[in-house]
Design a protein around this motif. Structure first.
Motif, PDB file in Angstrom:
ATOM      1  N   VAL A   1       0.868  -1.172   0.000  1.00 56.01           N
ATOM      2  CA  VAL A   1       0.000   0.000   0.000  1.00 56.01           C
ATOM      3  C   VAL A   1       0.904   1.221   0.000  1.00 56.01           C
ATOM      4  O   VAL A   1       1.886   1.268   0.738  1.00 56.01           O
ATOM      5  CB  VAL A   1      -0.909  -0.017   1.254  1.00 56.01           C
ATOM      6  CG1 VAL A   1      -1.684   1.276   1.391  1.00 56.01           C
ATOM      7  CG2 VAL A   1      -1.859  -1.208   1.208  1.00 56.01           C
ATOM      8  N   ASP A   2       0.613   2.175  -0.873  1.00 56.95           N
ATOM      9  CA  ASP A   2       1.460   3.373  -0.951  1.00 56.95           C
ATOM     10  C   ASP A   2       0.956   4.511  -0.083  1.00 56.95           C
ATOM     11  O   ASP A   2       1.697   5.444   0.205  1.00 56.95           O
ATOM     12  CB  ASP A   2       1.523   3.904  -2.394  1.00 56.95           C
ATOM     13  CG  ASP A   2       2.418   3.045  -3.270  1.00 56.95           C
ATOM     14  OD1 ASP A   2       3.188   2.230  -2.723  1.00 56.95           O
ATOM     15  OD2 ASP A   2       2.333   3.176  -4.498  1.00 56.95           O
TER      16      ASP A   2
ATOM     17  N   VAL B   1      -2.519   5.625   2.787  1.00 62.10           N
ATOM     18  CA  VAL B   1      -3.880   5.555   3.330  1.00 62.10           C
ATOM     19  C   VAL B   1      -4.130   6.864   4.066  1.00 62.10           C
ATOM     20  O   VAL B   1      -3.305   7.298   4.872  1.00 62.10           O
ATOM     21  CB  VAL B   1      -4.084   4.398   4.341  1.00 62.10           C
ATOM     22  CG1 VAL B   1      -5.573   4.244   4.668  1.00 62.10           C
ATOM     23  CG2 VAL B   1      -3.519   3.088   3.846  1.00 62.10           C
TER      24      VAL B   1
ATOM     25  N   TRP C   1      -4.792  -7.052   6.350  1.00 59.62           N
ATOM     26  CA  TRP C   1      -5.510  -6.113   7.217  1.00 59.62           C
ATOM     27  C   TRP C   1      -5.656  -6.658   8.621  1.00 59.62           C
ATOM     28  O   TRP C   1      -5.787  -5.896   9.585  1.00 59.62           O
ATOM     29  CB  TRP C   1      -6.860  -5.739   6.597  1.00 59.62           C
ATOM     30  CG  TRP C   1      -6.613  -5.137   5.258  1.00 59.62           C
ATOM     31  CD1 TRP C   1      -6.846  -5.707   4.035  1.00 59.62           C
ATOM     32  CD2 TRP C   1      -5.972  -3.881   4.996  1.00 59.62           C
ATOM     33  NE1 TRP C   1      -6.406  -4.871   3.041  1.00 59.62           N
ATOM     34  CE2 TRP C   1      -5.861  -3.750   3.595  1.00 59.62           C
ATOM     35  CE3 TRP C   1      -5.481  -2.853   5.800  1.00 59.62           C
ATOM     36  CZ2 TRP C   1      -5.282  -2.630   2.991  1.00 59.62           C
ATOM     37  CZ3 TRP C   1      -4.905  -1.743   5.199  1.00 59.62           C
ATOM     38  CH2 TRP C   1      -4.816  -1.638   3.811  1.00 59.62           C
ATOM     39  N   HIS C   2      -5.640  -7.990   8.744  1.00 63.00           N
ATOM     40  CA  HIS C   2      -5.609  -8.619  10.067  1.00 63.00           C
ATOM     41  C   HIS C   2      -4.255  -8.326  10.720  1.00 63.00           C
ATOM     42  O   HIS C   2      -4.190  -7.968  11.904  1.00 63.00           O
ATOM     43  CB  HIS C   2      -5.839 -10.131   9.890  1.00 63.00           C
ATOM     44  CG  HIS C   2      -5.949 -10.884  11.178  1.00 63.00           C
ATOM     45  ND1 HIS C   2      -5.927 -12.255  11.217  1.00 63.00           N
ATOM     46  CD2 HIS C   2      -6.072 -10.474  12.455  1.00 63.00           C
ATOM     47  CE1 HIS C   2      -6.026 -12.650  12.477  1.00 63.00           C
ATOM     48  NE2 HIS C   2      -6.124 -11.587  13.243  1.00 63.00           N
TER      49      HIS C   2
ATOM     50  N   ALA D   1      -2.361  -5.780  10.010  1.00 65.43           N
ATOM     51  CA  ALA D   1      -2.357  -4.338  10.318  1.00 65.43           C
ATOM     52  C   ALA D   1      -3.138  -4.058  11.602  1.00 65.43           C
ATOM     53  O   ALA D   1      -2.698  -3.271  12.454  1.00 65.43           O
ATOM     54  CB  ALA D   1      -2.953  -3.556   9.151  1.00 65.43           C
ATOM     55  N   ALA D   2      -4.293  -4.709  11.753  1.00 63.73           N
ATOM     56  CA  ALA D   2      -5.121  -4.503  12.948  1.00 63.73           C
ATOM     57  C   ALA D   2      -4.403  -5.040  14.190  1.00 63.73           C
ATOM     58  O   ALA D   2      -4.420  -4.414  15.264  1.00 63.73           O
ATOM     59  CB  ALA D   2      -6.478  -5.187  12.766  1.00 63.73           C
ATOM     60  N   THR D   3      -3.746  -6.181  14.048  1.00 61.41           N
ATOM     61  CA  THR D   3      -3.002  -6.767  15.170  1.00 61.41           C
ATOM     62  C   THR D   3      -1.825  -5.863  15.552  1.00 61.41           C
ATOM     63  O   THR D   3      -1.507  -5.691  16.736  1.00 61.41           O
ATOM     64  CB  THR D   3      -2.510  -8.179  14.785  1.00 61.41           C
ATOM     65  OG1 THR D   3      -3.652  -8.972  14.440  1.00 61.41           O
ATOM     66  CG2 THR D   3      -1.751  -8.845  15.923  1.00 61.41           C
TER      67      THR D   3
ATOM     68  N   VAL E   1      -1.126   7.144   6.597  1.00 58.25           N
ATOM     69  CA  VAL E   1      -0.105   6.105   6.467  1.00 58.25           C
ATOM     70  C   VAL E   1       0.578   6.331   5.129  1.00 58.25           C
ATOM     71  O   VAL E   1      -0.081   6.575   4.123  1.00 58.25           O
ATOM     72  CB  VAL E   1      -0.767   4.708   6.529  1.00 58.25           C
ATOM     73  CG1 VAL E   1       0.233   3.621   6.208  1.00 58.25           C
ATOM     74  CG2 VAL E   1      -1.388   4.476   7.901  1.00 58.25           C
ATOM     75  N   ASP E   2       1.907   6.295   5.139  1.00 58.25           N
ATOM     76  CA  ASP E   2       2.646   6.533   3.890  1.00 58.25           C
ATOM     77  C   ASP E   2       2.990   5.246   3.158  1.00 58.25           C
ATOM     78  O   ASP E   2       3.305   5.287   1.970  1.00 58.25           O
ATOM     79  CB  ASP E   2       3.975   7.253   4.171  1.00 58.25           C
ATOM     80  CG  ASP E   2       3.772   8.720   4.479  1.00 58.25           C
ATOM     81  OD1 ASP E   2       2.666   9.230   4.207  1.00 58.25           O
ATOM     82  OD2 ASP E   2       4.707   9.358   4.988  1.00 58.25           O
ATOM     83  N   GLU E   3       2.984   4.132   3.868  1.00 52.96           N
ATOM     84  CA  GLU E   3       3.416   2.888   3.240  1.00 52.96           C
ATOM     85  C   GLU E   3       3.057   1.714   4.131  1.00 52.96           C
ATOM     86  O   GLU E   3       3.188   1.800   5.356  1.00 52.96           O
ATOM     87  CB  GLU E   3       4.950   2.932   3.076  1.00 52.96           C
ATOM     88  CG  GLU E   3       5.544   1.759   2.340  1.00 52.96           C
ATOM     89  CD  GLU E   3       7.069   1.837   2.301  1.00 52.96           C
ATOM     90  OE1 GLU E   3       7.620   2.935   2.102  1.00 52.96           O
ATOM     91  OE2 GLU E   3       7.705   0.780   2.483  1.00 52.96           O
ATOM     92  N   VAL E   4       2.580   0.641   3.521  1.00 52.83           N
ATOM     93  CA  VAL E   4       2.456  -0.635   4.230  1.00 52.83           C
ATOM     94  C   VAL E   4       2.956  -1.716   3.287  1.00 52.83           C
ATOM     95  O   VAL E   4       2.553  -1.758   2.119  1.00 52.83           O
ATOM     96  CB  VAL E   4       0.990  -0.991   4.619  1.00 52.83           C
ATOM     97  CG1 VAL E   4       0.968  -2.202   5.554  1.00 52.83           C
ATOM     98  CG2 VAL E   4       0.272   0.169   5.262  1.00 52.83           C
ATOM     99  N   ARG E   5       3.855  -2.560   3.786  1.00 56.86           N
ATOM    100  CA  ARG E   5       4.311  -3.711   3.010  1.00 56.86           C
ATOM    101  C   ARG E   5       4.215  -4.955   3.876  1.00 56.86           C
ATOM    102  O   ARG E   5       4.331  -4.885   5.096  1.00 56.86           O
ATOM    103  CB  ARG E   5       5.770  -3.521   2.575  1.00 56.86           C
ATOM    104  CG  ARG E   5       5.916  -2.486   1.473  1.00 56.86           C
ATOM    105  CD  ARG E   5       7.350  -2.393   0.973  1.00 56.86           C
ATOM    106  NE  ARG E   5       8.256  -1.873   1.971  1.00 56.86           N
ATOM    107  CZ  ARG E   5       9.372  -2.486   2.393  1.00 56.86           C
ATOM    108  NH1 ARG E   5       9.704  -3.667   1.906  1.00 56.86           N
ATOM    109  NH2 ARG E   5      10.153  -1.922   3.295  1.00 56.86           N
ATOM    110  N   TRP E   6       3.985  -6.074   3.212  1.00 58.61           N
ATOM    111  CA  TRP E   6       3.888  -7.357   3.912  1.00 58.61           C
ATOM    112  C   TRP E   6       4.934  -8.304   3.321  1.00 58.61           C
ATOM    113  O   TRP E   6       4.627  -9.071   2.396  1.00 58.61           O
ATOM    114  CB  TRP E   6       2.479  -7.925   3.743  1.00 58.61           C
ATOM    115  CG  TRP E   6       1.398  -7.085   4.353  1.00 58.61           C
ATOM    116  CD1 TRP E   6       1.087  -6.990   5.681  1.00 58.61           C
ATOM    117  CD2 TRP E   6       0.457  -6.212   3.681  1.00 58.61           C
ATOM    118  NE1 TRP E   6       0.037  -6.118   5.875  1.00 58.61           N
ATOM    119  CE2 TRP E   6      -0.369  -5.634   4.662  1.00 58.61           C
ATOM    120  CE3 TRP E   6       0.250  -5.865   2.335  1.00 58.61           C
ATOM    121  CZ2 TRP E   6      -1.392  -4.734   4.355  1.00 58.61           C
ATOM    122  CZ3 TRP E   6      -0.757  -4.967   2.035  1.00 58.61           C
ATOM    123  CH2 TRP E   6      -1.569  -4.412   3.025  1.00 58.61           C
TER     124      TRP E   6
ATOM    125  N   MET F   1       5.393  -0.621   8.150  1.00 52.73           N
ATOM    126  CA  MET F   1       4.431   0.463   7.940  1.00 52.73           C
ATOM    127  C   MET F   1       5.074   1.784   8.331  1.00 52.73           C
ATOM    128  O   MET F   1       5.752   1.865   9.350  1.00 52.73           O
ATOM    129  CB  MET F   1       3.207   0.210   8.816  1.00 52.73           C
ATOM    130  CG  MET F   1       2.248   1.374   8.905  1.00 52.73           C
ATOM    131  SD  MET F   1       0.747   0.976   9.849  1.00 52.73           S
ATOM    132  CE  MET F   1       1.391   0.868  11.521  1.00 52.73           C
TER     133      MET F   1
END
Lengths: 148, 148
Positions: free
Chosen positions: A84-85, A87, B58-59, B61-63, B84-89, B137
């Motif tokens: 995700v870039d 949110v 998203w689970h 992220a929520a955790t 949020v600027d970035e999320v990677r998994w 994140m």
């Protein structure tokens, strides 16, 4: 079902599904994942910058995912986020809100290393019943290429 | 409790809390928010690119949020994400994983328009029991300034 070849920048997909957010769903999610006063207690929330009970941003993000999976973006192989870039949450989600999603394709690129798939960069806007954006997310989704 | 004045770039906060992810929590979250085969059905998941049941991003992220709220980042006023600027998994979260968070302050800036608060840009890495990052994140958090 859409394959990578079916997507091009500028395409807009409006989800038909709607998700209702209630006091109960806000508190249930927050007790498990984001137990802060503004998400679980009306009286405490009234005294915070939210000025009343508001959904966790992660609850909004999760609800957005549900709306995408429920036909908001009918991708072959499912909705698989590589990353995700961005949110943003321009407005709080409140009890009684009814959410929907609109997604716009920003970029499409085939994978060099994995010829069976590619990445679509997509902006998904989550709107409430007044058509106000409550979340804007830019994500990079793994999309299958159409089998030869 | 940390106020904006207590934060500086390079500060690292290691959360003491741990969150266990199980087959049951993965499926419960996914049935509600991300009902795709790789998150709700072991046999179907085995045939996908995940090669087995994996938690929804998203689970995770929520955790991560829960771990931050549970003392992972003890900010005065709570953990309030402006954006949020970035999320990677980088790796899937699997049944049996035990997660923790480490946060590093990247930037701190007082608000010009709101003298009582500012923004801290923070990178939060969620790690599994093998110390492998499962989520990275970067978020912009609203942080209160120390009252005069």
């Amino acid at each position: 079902m859409l394959y990578l070849e079916d997507l091009k920048p500028g395409d807009v997909h409006k989800g038909e599904a709607r998700a209702s957010v209630t006091t109960d769903t806000i508190k249930t999610f927050a007790r498990e994942y984001d137990p802060q006063p503004f998400h679980i207690d009306e009286a405490a929330a009234a005294k915070t910058m939210f000025g009343g009970l508001a959904a966790s941003g992660w609850h909004t993000a999760a609800t957005t995912m549900k709306l995408l999976v429920d036909g908001g973006l009918p991708l072959a192989g499912g909705i698989i986020g590589a990353s995700v870039d961005e949110v943003r949450w321009p407005k709080p989600v409140r009890p009684g809100d009814r959410l929907r999603v609109v997604s716009e394709v920003l970029e499409v690129r085939p994978s060099k290393s994995r010829p069976e798939q590619g990445i679509a960069r997509v902006r998904t806007t989550t709107l409430n019943q007044k058509d106000e954006p409550v979340q804007i997310m830019i994500s990079n989704l793994v999309v299958l290429r159409r089998p030869a």
